[in-house]
Scaffold this active site. Sequence first.
Site, short mmCIF file in Angstrom:
data_model
loop_
_atom_site.label_atom_id
_atom_site.label_comp_id
_atom_site.label_asym_id
_atom_site.label_seq_id
_atom_site.Cartn_x
_atom_site.Cartn_y
_atom_site.Cartn_z
N ASP A 16 0.83 -1.21 0.00
CA ASP A 16 0.00 0.00 0.00
C ASP A 16 0.86 1.26 0.00
O ASP A 16 1.94 1.27 0.60
CB ASP A 16 -0.91 -0.04 1.25
CG ASP A 16 -2.10 0.89 1.12
OD1 ASP A 16 -2.28 1.49 0.05
OD2 ASP A 16 -2.84 1.02 2.11
N ASN A 64 -10.50 -2.86 -6.70
CA ASN A 64 -9.68 -1.92 -7.49
C ASN A 64 -10.27 -1.61 -8.87
O ASN A 64 -9.91 -0.61 -9.49
CB ASN A 64 -8.25 -2.44 -7.67
CG ASN A 64 -7.41 -2.36 -6.40
OD1 ASN A 64 -6.45 -3.09 -6.22
ND2 ASN A 64 -7.76 -1.45 -5.50
#
Length: 237
Positions: A16, A64
């Site tokens: 991340d 996503n």
Amino acid sequence: MSENKQIPQHIAIIMDGNGRWAKQRGKDRSEGHFAGMMALRETVKSAAHRGVKYLTVYAFSTENWGRPQAEVDALMELVCKGVEMNTPELRQEGVKVAVIGDRSRFSESVNSALDRIISQTAEGEKMTLVLALNYSSRSEITAAVQAIARRIATGELKAEDIDEQLISASLYTASLPDPDLIIRTSGECRLSNFLMWQAAYAEFYFTDVLWPDFGDEQLAEAIKAFGARDRRYGLVK
Ligand code: FPP
């Protein structure tokens, strides 16, 4: 666990912070993802050299797809580019690539790149790199429940046959040991739909380092922290 109890046999990483890394530098988010791929390259090499046997990385979640189309396209392109750029080194390092997730939504070019990297690295014996692509735990568990229900409907199984082993064996990760250590970068402390079943006894390691800045040194720190943990699996020492 590997023979050396200090080294996790299976590490899973939530990579991340690519977007924030790019923003801090006035760059496009896609440049953050490219830097993330370079960080992954270094981390894979480092993990293999340190004796890790399985490295699973959350590269694209089912959520996503909801990002701006340009970013989704850039990530898909990066999968193809990543295959091209990294296959020779992965072969040289003895790293075998596997994919978990629902591949049916990917384009033909992405799927053929994935087939290529899987077949060209199939001989690797040092470490398995598992790419979680179009993956989420809830969709994985849902698909497993459907598969089990179909087997019950045909009479192959009875409801009483369902146990933890059968569920584990019906997940994408059927052939993998559970992760010993889960790392998340960028200061976020959540699992975000990643390996929720498999994480039952995993140790967690959170670091503020943004994913593109992660590499050999940061992996060494995470492994060191893991070595200091006391894993009791619900038992008394
Ligand atoms: C999270 O950062 C990262 C991703 C959603 C993509 C991860 C992809 C790579 C590391 C590229 C290499 C891998 C492959 C196989 C394509 P973020 O974009 O959520 O960052 P932010 O939270 O700072 O915005």
